[in-house]
Design a protein around this motif. Structure first.
Motif: not given
Lengths: 223, 234
Positions: A154-159, A194-204, B70-77, A146-149
């Motif tokens: 979070x990465x795939x969201x950006x992809x 900011x929207x992507x960031x918020x979503x990534x944080x939500x996933x994390x 780091x947090x910003x640039x890692x979490x924004x596409x 679950x950790x690596x997942x």
């Protein structure tokens, strides 16, 4: 006539884009999870022909740019097979395959993280290979993976932002549209970021919560 | 040259030989990719070391600021970051070409990832070593340059390698800001030849082999840098 200023309708546009991004992210995650796990199980059973084939495929998918994979599916497949592939279909195929390749790696290492002695003793107790997989390996591997997942997701969201290049109207594409209309790149891309960031944080956050629950059995409970 | 064509039924043809006349053009694109990645590697290592130093510093303000970066640039596409710079910089009067913009964006994004790796390399250093250096009367910058950096670099060379491989894969996104690197050139070849499947299939294999070679080189470098250490570490 061009509307250069922001309108309230832009909020709807952004929400729509975010919705498309999220929907594709969630769908491809589910498909990727299924596919990747199946691949890992095929490797676990050492299925001849299939398992080395999957290993090569996963290696190729992991070590090439998603953009090239997208182009291959969106421009290449229709030319080769003389079929129609819509941008959304291409995005679904590519992102699912890509996610599956990474999940395959995580699942394989999660299965391998379980000691051979556990599997052997379970077999000695008379459990079938399927029962071992279901009752011994799966619960522990899940807690391990679950950790690596979470990091992967979070990465795939950006992809998913790359699918805007082939014309899927996701959050990045909306950003592009707004940018070209208003010519205010700083404001537009800051909001999109900011929207992507918020979503990534939500996933994390979701991943961390799930991890806590899955590891509850081995958590430190205090004296 | 004998055409190597694979006939899949009557309508499906897969013939990579049609790419032969376009190889020099693609090589030019590959060279641009290599240049961008090389420069971005230097840039992201520089930023990575600086930010890692800030994050592990004793000042809470500096380490907080470094964490936010780091947090910003890692979490924004990356593509959003790239568009931010590409469309944003001219807005504030900075006119640079797509190549420089791409290298800058890659360096900044890569710096965020490599700083995380270098940071864990720094945190893994035995505190005894730092105490010994302090007792020897070395100043803080000297300790960082001469003691912390070499040790952190050699323990984190492998994860830094995967950051670099990711950088190479990410560099394909530079094709979206009109830069004709490897992916950008392939796009042009695909529309010239009307054979997108062959072009992109070859491109996929090229990228995969390229990153495989890089990972081999990194393993060799890792072994070389850690040759005097215990076998379980190297």
């Amino acid at each position: 006539m061009r509307y250069t200023s922001f309108t309230s309708y832009d909020v709807v546009l952004l929400a729509q884009g975010l919705g498309v991004s999220l929907a594709l992210f969630l769908t491809t995650t589910v498909i990727g999870l299924l596919l990747g796990t199946i691949w890992a199980v095929i490797r676990f059973y050492r299925v001849p022909v299939l398992s080395p084939l999957i290993a090569v495929l996963a290696e190729l998918l992991k070590n090439s740019p998603v953009l090239v994979q997208l182009f291959l599916v969106f421009f290449g497949l229709p030319a080769l097979l003389k079929i129609n592939v819509t941008p959304v279909e291409a995005a679904l195929i590519t992102l699912s395959g890509n996610t599956a390749a990474f999940i395959y790696v995580i699942a394989v290492s999660a299965i391998e993280s379980i000691g051979r002695d556990q599997i052997e003793s379970a077999r000695v107790f008379g459990l079938s290979r399927w029962q071992v997989l279901r009752h011994i390996i799966a619960p522990q591997a899940m807690a391990f993976a679950i950790g690596p997942l979470t990091g992967l997701l979070v990465n795939q969201l950006q992809v998913t932002s790359l699918i805007s290049v082939i014309g899927v109207v996701d959050l990045t594409k909306i950003g592009n549209i707004l940018n070209l209309r208003t010519l205010k790149p700083f404001i537009v891309w800051t909001i999109v970021g900011a929207l992507y960031y918020a979503t990534a944080k939500l996933v994390a956050f979701g991943g961390a919560t799930l991890e806590k629950r899955l590891r509850a059995h081995s958590a430190w409970k205090g004296l | 040259m004998k055409p190597v064509s694979l006939l899949l039924g009557s309508r499906l043809t897969f013939d990579v030989t049609i790419l032969a006349p376009h190889v020099p053009f693609l090589l030019k694109g590959a060279l641009l990719t290599a240049e961008a990645c090389g420069l971005a590697l230097v840039g992201s290592l520089a930023i990575g070391f600086l930010v890692a130093a800030l994050r592990t510093s004793s000042s809470p303000l500096l380490s907080r600021a470094a964490f936010v970066y780091v947090d910003l640039f890692r979490n924004i596409p990356f593509i959003v970051q790239l568009f931010f710079f590409f469309y944003g910089l001219p807005e504030i009067g900075i006119y640079i070409d797509a190549f420089s913009t791409g290298v800058i964006a890659l360096s900044i994004a890569g710096g965020a990832f490599s700083s995380d790796v270098i940071r864990s390399g720094i945190l893994a250093i035995d505190p005894g070593i730092l105490e010994a250096a302090e007792v020897s009367g070395l100043s803080k910058p000297v300790i960082f340059r001469k003691i912390v950096m070499p040790i952190a670099l050699r323990t984190s060379i492998r994860p830094l390698g995967s950051v670099f491989i990711n950088l190479i894969l990410t560099s394909s996104i530079l094709s979206t800001i009109t830069l004709n690197e490897l992916t950008g050139s392939a796009k042009i070849v695909a529309s010239d030849t009307f054979r997108p499947f062959e072009v992109y299939a070859v491109l996929l294999v090229v990228y995969a082999s390229l990153t495989y070679l890089v990972s081999l080189a990194i393993s060799a470098l890792h072994r070389h840098l850690n040759r005097d250490r215990m076998p379980e570490v190297a």
